[in-house]
Structures are given as structure tokens and as C-alpha cells.
Design a protein around this motif. Structure first.
Motif, PDB file in Angstrom:
ATOM      1  N   VAL A 233       0.826  -1.213   0.000  1.00 11.23           N
ATOM      2  CA  VAL A 233       0.000   0.000   0.000  1.00 11.23           C
ATOM      3  C   VAL A 233       0.861   1.264   0.000  1.00 11.23           C
ATOM      4  O   VAL A 233       0.409   2.349  -0.393  1.00 11.23           O
ATOM      5  N   GLY A 234       2.115   1.137   0.408  1.00 11.26           N
ATOM      6  CA  GLY A 234       3.017   2.285   0.374  1.00 11.26           C
ATOM      7  C   GLY A 234       3.314   2.774  -1.030  1.00 11.26           C
ATOM      8  O   GLY A 234       3.810   3.893  -1.212  1.00 11.26           O
ATOM      9  N   GLU A 235       3.012   1.949  -2.045  1.00 10.05           N
ATOM     10  CA  GLU A 235       3.221   2.343  -3.438  1.00 10.05           C
ATOM     11  C   GLU A 235       1.978   3.008  -4.036  1.00 10.05           C
ATOM     12  O   GLU A 235       1.980   3.370  -5.218  1.00 10.05           O
ATOM     13  N   LEU A 236       0.939   3.164  -3.263  1.00  8.06           N
ATOM     14  CA  LEU A 236      -0.296   3.763  -3.769  1.00  8.06           C
ATOM     15  C   LEU A 236      -0.034   5.217  -4.165  1.00  8.06           C
ATOM     16  O   LEU A 236       0.445   6.013  -3.346  1.00  8.06           O
ATOM     17  N   PRO A 237      -0.324   5.610  -5.416  1.00  7.76           N
ATOM     18  CA  PRO A 237      -0.072   6.986  -5.849  1.00  7.76           C
ATOM     19  C   PRO A 237      -0.821   7.998  -4.990  1.00  7.76           C
ATOM     20  O   PRO A 237      -1.940   7.737  -4.515  1.00  7.76           O
ATOM     21  N   LEU A 238      -0.230   9.174  -4.791  1.00  6.62           N
ATOM     22  CA  LEU A 238      -0.848  10.207  -3.965  1.00  6.62           C
ATOM     23  C   LEU A 238      -2.236  10.578  -4.469  1.00  6.62           C
ATOM     24  O   LEU A 238      -3.150  10.831  -3.681  1.00  6.62           O
ATOM     25  N   ALA A 239      -2.411  10.617  -5.799  1.00  3.07           N
ATOM     26  CA  ALA A 239      -3.707  11.004  -6.358  1.00  3.07           C
ATOM     27  C   ALA A 239      -4.800   9.998  -6.028  1.00  3.07           C
ATOM     28  O   ALA A 239      -5.986  10.342  -5.993  1.00  3.07           O
ATOM     29  N   MET A 240      -4.413   8.743  -5.765  1.00  2.00           N
ATOM     30  CA  MET A 240      -5.392   7.698  -5.449  1.00  2.00           C
ATOM     31  C   MET A 240      -5.750   7.662  -3.975  1.00  2.00           C
ATOM     32  O   MET A 240      -6.801   7.138  -3.592  1.00  2.00           O
ATOM     33  N   GLN A 241      -4.899   8.205  -3.147  1.00  2.00           N
ATOM     34  CA  GLN A 241      -5.087   8.059  -1.707  1.00  2.00           C
ATOM     35  C   GLN A 241      -6.369   8.706  -1.181  1.00  2.00           C
ATOM     36  O   GLN A 241      -7.072   8.099  -0.363  1.00  2.00           O
ATOM     37  N   PRO A 242      -6.750   9.928  -1.600  1.00  2.00           N
ATOM     38  CA  PRO A 242      -8.015  10.477  -1.085  1.00  2.00           C
ATOM     39  C   PRO A 242      -9.232   9.691  -1.541  1.00  2.00           C
ATOM     40  O   PRO A 242     -10.248   9.641  -0.834  1.00  2.00           O
ATOM     41  N   LYS A 243      -9.153   9.043  -2.700  1.00  2.00           N
ATOM     42  CA  LYS A 243     -10.279   8.242  -3.183  1.00  2.00           C
ATOM     43  C   LYS A 243     -10.451   6.981  -2.331  1.00  2.00           C
ATOM     44  O   LYS A 243     -11.574   6.584  -2.021  1.00  2.00           O
ATOM     45  N   LEU A 244      -9.326   6.376  -1.944  1.00  2.00           N
ATOM     46  CA  LEU A 244      -9.413   5.217  -1.056  1.00  2.00           C
ATOM     47  C   LEU A 244      -9.887   5.649   0.328  1.00  2.00           C
ATOM     48  O   LEU A 244     -10.696   4.952   0.963  1.00  2.00           O
ATOM     49  N   ARG A 274       7.598  -0.770   3.337  1.00  2.96           N
ATOM     50  CA  ARG A 274       8.101   0.588   3.409  1.00  2.96           C
ATOM     51  C   ARG A 274       7.797   1.223   4.766  1.00  2.96           C
ATOM     52  O   ARG A 274       6.948   0.752   5.524  1.00  2.96           O
ATOM     53  N   ASP A 275       8.507   2.303   5.070  1.00  4.43           N
ATOM     54  CA  ASP A 275       8.367   3.014   6.333  1.00  4.43           C
ATOM     55  C   ASP A 275       7.271   4.070   6.171  1.00  4.43           C
ATOM     56  O   ASP A 275       7.540   5.208   5.788  1.00  4.43           O
ATOM     57  N   LEU A 276       6.024   3.692   6.446  1.00  2.00           N
ATOM     58  CA  LEU A 276       4.903   4.602   6.213  1.00  2.00           C
ATOM     59  C   LEU A 276       4.975   5.843   7.093  1.00  2.00           C
ATOM     60  O   LEU A 276       4.596   6.945   6.658  1.00  2.00           O
ATOM     61  N   GLU A 277       5.448   5.695   8.343  1.00  2.00           N
ATOM     62  CA  GLU A 277       5.542   6.856   9.211  1.00  2.00           C
ATOM     63  C   GLU A 277       6.462   7.912   8.606  1.00  2.00           C
ATOM     64  O   GLU A 277       6.136   9.106   8.573  1.00  2.00           O
ATOM     65  N   ALA A 278       7.614   7.481   8.095  1.00  2.00           N
ATOM     66  CA  ALA A 278       8.542   8.416   7.469  1.00  2.00           C
ATOM     67  C   ALA A 278       7.945   9.000   6.193  1.00  2.00           C
ATOM     68  O   ALA A 278       8.140  10.180   5.884  1.00  2.00           O
ATOM     69  N   MET A 279       7.192   8.174   5.446  1.00  2.00           N
ATOM     70  CA  MET A 279       6.561   8.672   4.227  1.00  2.00           C
ATOM     71  C   MET A 279       5.531   9.758   4.546  1.00  2.00           C
ATOM     72  O   MET A 279       5.400  10.740   3.817  1.00  2.00           O
ATOM     73  N   VAL A 280       4.798   9.584   5.642  1.00  2.00           N
ATOM     74  CA  VAL A 280       3.837  10.607   6.054  1.00  2.00           C
ATOM     75  C   VAL A 280       4.573  11.901   6.395  1.00  2.00           C
ATOM     76  O   VAL A 280       4.175  12.999   5.974  1.00  2.00           O
ATOM     77  N   ALA A 281       5.669  11.772   7.154  1.00  2.00           N
ATOM     78  CA  ALA A 281       6.439  12.953   7.548  1.00  2.00           C
ATOM     79  C   ALA A 281       7.008  13.680   6.331  1.00  2.00           C
ATOM     80  O   ALA A 281       7.156  14.905   6.342  1.00  2.00           O
ATOM     81  N   GLN A 282       7.302  12.928   5.261  1.00  2.00           N
ATOM     82  CA  GLN A 282       7.874  13.512   4.045  1.00  2.00           C
ATOM     83  C   GLN A 282       6.811  13.954   3.048  1.00  2.00           C
ATOM     84  O   GLN A 282       7.134  14.444   1.966  1.00  2.00           O
ATOM     85  N   GLY A 283       5.528  13.764   3.393  1.00  2.00           N
ATOM     86  CA  GLY A 283       4.453  14.167   2.499  1.00  2.00           C
ATOM     87  C   GLY A 283       4.218  13.202   1.348  1.00  2.00           C
ATOM     88  O   GLY A 283       3.545  13.545   0.378  1.00  2.00           O
ATOM     89  N   GLN A 284       4.743  11.972   1.459  1.00  2.00           N
ATOM     90  CA  GLN A 284       4.586  10.983   0.401  1.00  2.00           C
ATOM     91  C   GLN A 284       3.372  10.082   0.625  1.00  2.00           C
ATOM     92  O   GLN A 284       3.001   9.306  -0.262  1.00  2.00           O
ATOM     93  N   PHE A 285       2.781  10.161   1.816  1.00  2.00           N
ATOM     94  CA  PHE A 285       1.600   9.348   2.128  1.00  2.00           C
ATOM     95  C   PHE A 285       0.692  10.178   3.019  1.00  2.00           C
ATOM     96  O   PHE A 285       1.153  10.826   3.960  1.00  2.00           O
ATOM     97  N   ARG A 286      -0.607  10.162   2.718  1.00  2.00           N
ATOM     98  CA  ARG A 286      -1.547  10.994   3.460  1.00  2.00           C
ATOM     99  C   ARG A 286      -1.644  10.559   4.923  1.00  2.00           C
ATOM    100  O   ARG A 286      -1.805   9.368   5.225  1.00  2.00           O
ATOM    101  N   GLU A 287      -1.582  11.547   5.794  1.00  2.00           N
ATOM    102  CA  GLU A 287      -1.655  11.267   7.223  1.00  2.00           C
ATOM    103  C   GLU A 287      -2.989  10.650   7.606  1.00  2.00           C
ATOM    104  O   GLU A 287      -3.046   9.680   8.370  1.00  2.00           O
TER     105      GLU A 287
END
Length: 440
Positions: A233-244, A274-287
Motif C-alpha cells: 500500500v506504500g506504493e499507492l499513488p498520492l492522487a489515489m489516496q483520497p479516493k481510497l 516501506r516506512d509509512l511513518e517516514a513517508m507521512v512525515a515527508q508528504g509521500q503518504f496521506r496522514e
């Protein structure tokens, strides 16, 4: 090879311990609400966001500021790329371990880790749970956790390195749940391009896009009453994340090309290495999506932390294969197994095809070879073999690329996470994760 010694064989007549001792720890601090405390268990995130396990009322604390992880010997403290840092004894730290009670600071808040006497943790009474195998204490603790969370409908996140068997854990979680008679649908978020992933998840109407000659039910609708497993799920594109996120919150889906919302009753289980917490901090995954997906976390231990399971797993993979003496098992225990159980299964397949001596020789060659030396032609685990699933091949190449790239940077700039991050154009916390993952 000599016959298997009595010490090598897995003696099922030996009783399994039903508990293990785990050192307890409590986090304490004082903020605008007064004195606060939180009992530590597994991984927890502290920060200013509402969804974190340890919320701090401090304007100088980042939303996802740091992560604490309790294990048998102590507590790991890891900064998640915060703005104002995590400090211990006046030093800004990225990762530090507490084996005795101690203090640290985030923002303007002083926190204390206090250890207590070890307490008993319940273990699963058998060495298997469905298709999952494990006689070691870490695995049987996971089995017990799995059976406990199976009764809930809350979202489960499964974390673990590549090859640890996260999809199998998700499948057994579904099998142990009240939804077991309904579908278990797998969506590999890394294998589909963004323009197809939306239709795969939500379905589409006829004529919604070129090639949509008929209406199609998406994976979420297809899992009605059952479980949707979002792999990688860490590979989910940013544009898809709000839809999910909208599906998780509204419990409805809207097919591509339609306006109607269809109610769905599914449980979401996700996994990533993947390190989702770090991805959130970097803006790569929606909080907000992170908190929705990680209500109940499960951690799958790497094979190097469950070496006691090697005889059991090899017996399962080899079946009527050759006997393994103590020296052979010692060699296998000493191997790092970066590919985890998937790598062990490949080793067993080589034993069956080439014989034990040659398979061991190849394994020792991997351990002994200098970093820049590739495996001999014909034995190269990175060879493009069309009989191997694409997902497996991609993960092998990704791991190899990460390891060799970081090794090359270490040779160039030294083993300094900051210097490596600057040279690679990466976040320092991500570099630290790569260093830990590949034990560099």
C-alpha cells in the motif's frame, strides 16, 4: 552428509512454552493537560496529530514526530524527520536505544521512559496457524495477536521485510475472522499503473474509458462481506489516496464513469515493507489515510530473528529431502536471509534440483562474496526468469539496487547518514531505514 542428529530434528514431543517474559515500560510526561502516562507495547508514534497513540499538546512538536518501539531488551526511539528534532542529553538524535530508564525531549516537552519488571506474554500453543508455520516465540506471539485481532472489523496493517510472508498472514487473518466464508481479494498496489489502479479498485462503467467495452465490478465490490488485502500500500499513488480514504470513511464505492455510490461491507487489510511513518512525515503518504489503515498493526519478524523455525520450515519445503546435520543447520543459522522465508524456499528448491552440497556452496558464496561481485552466470538470483512472478522479481531487484547503491555511497562518503542522504537526495530517516534493513 551425516544423518540428522537427535538435536537437529524438530522434536514435537517437547512441550511449547505458553508464555514468554517481556520487559514492560511506561512513557510519562507533563503538558497543558497535566501529568500524562502511556504503557508502551510494540510500535507507537508520538506527535501533535490527533490520530497518534501518544498525542502531545505542544506547538513545537511535529504532527508525526517520533516512534517508540518496545522489544525484549529495551526501547528504540526514532525521530521521523521532525522539524525541531528529538533530543537526548542535549544531543539531537535520529535513533537511540534505551535499555535503562531515561529521558528525552521533543519540542518543549520532556518525556521519561520507565522500565518495569518483565511480565508474561501469552503465546499460541501450537507451531502452526493454518498455513503459517513457526515454533519460535516471536512467531507464536504473532499467531496469538492475529487470532485476537481477527474478531474485529477494524483495519489491520501488516508490516515486515520483503519475503516474510505478509500476504499469507493476511490470508490467515481472513480465515480466522467471521468473514472467512466470503471473498479474500488481493490488490497489488505496486504492479498496476495509476490509470488502471482506480478501475481495479472501484470498477468502471461501460465506455468509461478507451477499452471499457463492458461494465466491471472493482476489487472492493467483489470482496463484499469479505476482506480486501492492499499489498504494498506504500506504493499507492498520492492522487489515489483520497479516493481510497473516501471509501474507508463512507463505506461506499463509485465506479469510474458513474455518479452513483454503492454501499460495501468489507474489511481492509494492508501490508508494506516501506516506512509509512517516514513517508507521512515527508508528504509521500496521506496522514489521514495512514491512521485509517493502521488501526491494528501486526509486525512479521524477519527470518534472522526466528532462526529456531529453520528446521520446521525446511522440513515443510523439502519434505522428502536430505537429512540436515548440525553443521549444516549452523551454516543456515549464520546466514542473514535478506530475502527471508522466500529466500529459504528458493534455497530448498535448489537443494531439490542441485543437491544439498551445491546449494550450500551457493549460499556460502553469497555470504562471502565482496559487495561488488555478482553471482556466477546461471546462479544469479537477479536473472530475468519469466517463470518467476513479476512481484517476486521486482522485489529482488529493488532490494539488490538499494543494498548496492547504499554500499557504493558508503564507500564514497563514509557511513554517515546525513552525508549519504545529501549525496542521494534522500531524507535522512529513509537512509537510516535502508542502513538497518540491509544491516550496513
Amino acid at each position: 552428509m551425516t544423518p540428522t542428529s537427535p538435536h537437529t530434528e524438530l522434536d514435537r514431543s517437547l512441550p511449547l512454552n505458553l508464555t514468554r517474559l517481556r520487559r514492560g515500560a511506561t512513557l510519562g510526561w507533563k503538558d497543558t493537560r497535566g501529568p500524562q502516562s502511556f504503557p508502551l507495547a510494540g510500535k507507537v508514534v508520538l506527535g501533535a496529530a490527533e490520530g497518534v497513540k501518544v498525542p502531545l499538546a505542544d506547538p513545537r512538536v511535529s504532527r508525526l514526530h517520533a516512534e517508540l518501539e518496545l522489544d525484549d531488551g529495551g526501547v528504540w526511539l526514532r525521530d521521523l524527520g521532525s522539524s525541531n528534532g528529538t533530543w537526548v542529553d542535549g544531543l539531537r538524535v535520529e535513533r537511540v536505544r534505551f535499555e535503562q530508564s531515561g529521558h528525552f525531549r521533543v519540542g518543549a516537552t520532556e518525556l521519561t521512559i520507565t522500565f518495569s519488571e518483565p511480565a508474561k506474554v501469552a503465546l499460541w500453543p501450537e507451531d502452526r496457524l493454518g498455513a503459517l508455520l513457526g515454533r519460535s516465540e516471536p512467531m507464536r506471539e504473532l499467531f496469538m495477536q492475529l487470532t485476537r485481532v481477527a474478531g474485529s472489523d477494524a483495519a489491520v496493517s501488516i508490516h515486515g521485510e520483503t519475503g516474510t510472508g505478509k500476504e499469507l498472514v493476511a490470508s490467515e487473518l481472513h480465515a480466522a475472522s467471521r468473514r472467512s466464508a466470503k471473498p479474500f481479494v488481493v490488490v497489488d498496489c505496486a504492479s498496476l499503473p495509476e490509470n488502471l489502479l482506480e478501475a481495479e479498485l472501484f470498477g468502471h462503467a461501460r465506455g468509461a474509458f478507451t477499452g471499457a467495452v463492458a461494465a466491471r465490478v472493482g476489487s472492493i465490490e467483489a470482496a463484499e462481506g469479505g476482506t480486501v488485502f492492499l499489498d504494498e500500500v506504500g506504493e499507492l499513488p498520492l492522487a489515489m489516496q483520497p479516493k481510497l480514504l473516501r471509501v474507508l470513511e463512507s463505506k461506499t464505492v463509485r465506479r469510474v464513469g458513474e455518479t452513483a455510490q454503492t454501499p460495501v461491507d468489507v474489511r481492509f487489510v494492508s501490508a508494506t515493507h516501506r516506512d509509512l511513518e517516514a513517508m507521512v512525515a515527508q508528504g509521500q503518504f496521506r496522514e489521514d489515510l495512514f491512521f485509517r489503515l493502521t488501526v491494528l498493526p501486526l509486525q512479521v519478524p524477519p527470518l534472522r530473528e526466528r532462526a529456531d523455525d529453520l528446521p520446521l520450515l525446511l522440513g515443510h519445503f523439502l519434505k522428502d529431502g536430505p537429512a540436515l546435520d548440525d553443521a549444516t543447520l549452523a551454516t543456515l543459522r549464520a546466514h542473514r536471509w535478506p530475502g527471508n522465508v522466500r529466500e529459504l524456499k528458493s534455497f530448498a528448491e535448489r537443494v531439490s534440483a542441485l543437491g544439498l552440497d551445491r546449494a550450500l556452496g551457493m549460499l556460502k558464496g553469497v555470504d562471502a562474496a565482496p559487495p561488488a561481485v555478482a553471482a556466477p552466470a546461471g546462479d544469479n538470483p537477479l536473472a530475468v526468469d519469466p517463470s518467476v512472478p513479476f512481484k517476486v522479481l521486482r522485489e529482488r531487484w529493488t532490494d539488490h539496487l538499494e543494498r548496492e547503491y547504499v554500499r557504493a555511497l558508503i564507500s564514497k562518503v563514509g557511513r554517515n547518514a546525513g552525508a549519504i542522504a545529501d549525496a542521494a537526495g534522500l531524507d535522512r530517516s529513509y537512509v537510516n531505514r535502508l542502513l538497518r534493513k540491509h544491516e550496513l
